[in-house]
Design a protein around this motif. Structure first.
Motif, PDB file in Angstrom:
ATOM      1  N   GLN A 284      25.856 -11.274  35.633  1.00 27.82           N
ATOM      2  CA  GLN A 284      26.250 -12.099  34.504  1.00 27.82           C
ATOM      3  C   GLN A 284      25.265 -13.257  34.315  1.00 27.82           C
ATOM      4  O   GLN A 284      24.913 -13.599  33.195  1.00 27.82           O
ATOM      5  N   ARG A 285      24.837 -13.857  35.404  1.00 26.15           N
ATOM      6  CA  ARG A 285      23.870 -14.959  35.314  1.00 26.15           C
ATOM      7  C   ARG A 285      22.546 -14.468  34.762  1.00 26.15           C
ATOM      8  O   ARG A 285      21.891 -15.162  33.991  1.00 26.15           O
ATOM      9  N   LYS A 286      22.171 -13.261  35.161  1.00 26.31           N
ATOM     10  CA  LYS A 286      20.911 -12.689  34.681  1.00 26.31           C
ATOM     11  C   LYS A 286      20.977 -12.449  33.162  1.00 26.31           C
ATOM     12  O   LYS A 286      20.016 -12.690  32.447  1.00 26.31           O
ATOM     13  N   LYS A 287      22.127 -11.985  32.677  1.00 27.99           N
ATOM     14  CA  LYS A 287      22.299 -11.751  31.239  1.00 27.99           C
ATOM     15  C   LYS A 287      22.248 -13.081  30.481  1.00 27.99           C
ATOM     16  O   LYS A 287      21.683 -13.142  29.387  1.00 27.99           O
ATOM     17  N   GLN A 288      22.851 -14.105  31.028  1.00 28.88           N
ATOM     18  CA  GLN A 288      22.878 -15.405  30.349  1.00 28.88           C
ATOM     19  C   GLN A 288      21.490 -16.042  30.319  1.00 28.88           C
ATOM     20  O   GLN A 288      21.145 -16.717  29.362  1.00 28.88           O
ATOM     21  N   ALA A 289      20.702 -15.809  31.366  1.00 34.21           N
ATOM     22  CA  ALA A 289      19.366 -16.402  31.438  1.00 34.21           C
ATOM     23  C   ALA A 289      18.409 -15.743  30.436  1.00 34.21           C
ATOM     24  O   ALA A 289      17.423 -16.331  30.045  1.00 34.21           O
TER      25      ALA A 289
ATOM     26  N   LEU B 277      34.677  -5.940  48.446  1.00 33.75           N
ATOM     27  CA  LEU B 277      35.081  -6.709  47.273  1.00 33.75           C
ATOM     28  C   LEU B 277      34.209  -7.947  47.086  1.00 33.75           C
ATOM     29  O   LEU B 277      33.819  -8.278  45.967  1.00 33.75           O
ATOM     30  N   VAL B 278      33.891  -8.632  48.168  1.00 32.14           N
ATOM     31  CA  VAL B 278      33.053  -9.823  48.068  1.00 32.14           C
ATOM     32  C   VAL B 278      31.658  -9.451  47.578  1.00 32.14           C
ATOM     33  O   VAL B 278      31.085 -10.129  46.716  1.00 32.14           O
ATOM     34  N   LEU B 279      31.111  -8.370  48.105  1.00 34.00           N
ATOM     35  CA  LEU B 279      29.774  -7.950  47.677  1.00 34.00           C
ATOM     36  C   LEU B 279      29.759  -7.546  46.204  1.00 34.00           C
ATOM     37  O   LEU B 279      28.827  -7.885  45.469  1.00 34.00           O
ATOM     38  N   ARG B 280      30.781  -6.830  45.768  1.00 32.75           N
ATOM     39  CA  ARG B 280      30.859  -6.454  44.356  1.00 32.75           C
ATOM     40  C   ARG B 280      31.004  -7.676  43.463  1.00 32.75           C
ATOM     41  O   ARG B 280      30.388  -7.761  42.403  1.00 32.75           O
ATOM     42  N   TRP B 281      31.817  -8.647  43.894  1.00 33.47           N
ATOM     43  CA  TRP B 281      32.029  -9.853  43.127  1.00 33.47           C
ATOM     44  C   TRP B 281      30.730 -10.641  42.989  1.00 33.47           C
ATOM     45  O   TRP B 281      30.383 -11.102  41.907  1.00 33.47           O
ATOM     46  N   ARG B 282      29.981 -10.753  44.093  1.00 28.74           N
ATOM     47  CA  ARG B 282      28.712 -11.487  44.049  1.00 28.74           C
ATOM     48  C   ARG B 282      27.695 -10.765  43.170  1.00 28.74           C
ATOM     49  O   ARG B 282      26.957 -11.406  42.416  1.00 28.74           O
ATOM     50  N   ALA B 283      27.649  -9.456  43.254  1.00 26.29           N
ATOM     51  CA  ALA B 283      26.716  -8.697  42.419  1.00 26.29           C
ATOM     52  C   ALA B 283      27.071  -8.844  40.943  1.00 26.29           C
ATOM     53  O   ALA B 283      26.187  -8.973  40.094  1.00 26.29           O
ATOM     54  N   SER B 284      28.354  -8.836  40.643  1.00 30.42           N
ATOM     55  CA  SER B 284      28.799  -9.002  39.264  1.00 30.42           C
ATOM     56  C   SER B 284      28.417 -10.381  38.739  1.00 30.42           C
ATOM     57  O   SER B 284      27.943 -10.517  37.605  1.00 30.42           O
ATOM     58  N   ARG B 285      28.601 -11.403  39.551  1.00 31.71           N
ATOM     59  CA  ARG B 285      28.238 -12.758  39.132  1.00 31.71           C
ATOM     60  C   ARG B 285      26.733 -12.877  38.919  1.00 31.71           C
ATOM     61  O   ARG B 285      26.284 -13.508  37.960  1.00 31.71           O
ATOM     62  N   ALA B 286      25.950 -12.267  39.807  1.00 33.06           N
ATOM     63  CA  ALA B 286      24.498 -12.322  39.668  1.00 33.06           C
ATOM     64  C   ALA B 286      24.057 -11.618  38.388  1.00 33.06           C
ATOM     65  O   ALA B 286      23.158 -12.090  37.687  1.00 33.06           O
TER      66      ALA B 286
END
Length: 63
Positions: A57-62, A46-55
């Motif tokens: 999202q940040r990539k899309k925003q950038a 779950l932690v790995l999936r959460w971190r990948a999802s956040r990364a």
């Protein structure tokens, strides 16, 4: 929805504790070890999936 999942998790934990308490001590220790290992693996997943999802999202925003 999240509280339903939490409630089901607590109910499942109660059932596992009840089943473990009825086993002989050696089997209970072994089963508790298996359950602990599975829970730890699920938490890491779950932690790995959460971190990948956040990364992602940040990539899309950038851009």
């Amino acid at each position: 929805m999240k509280w339903i999942i939490g409630l089901l998790a607590v109910l499942a934990l109660a059932v596992v504790v009840l089943l473990i308490s009825r086993l002989p001590s050696e089997d209970a220790i072994r089963l508790a070890g298996y359950v602990g290992t599975a829970a730890f693996a699920a938490l890491v997943s779950l932690v790995l999936r959460w971190r990948a999802s956040r990364a992602q999202q940040r990539k899309k925003q950038a851009g």
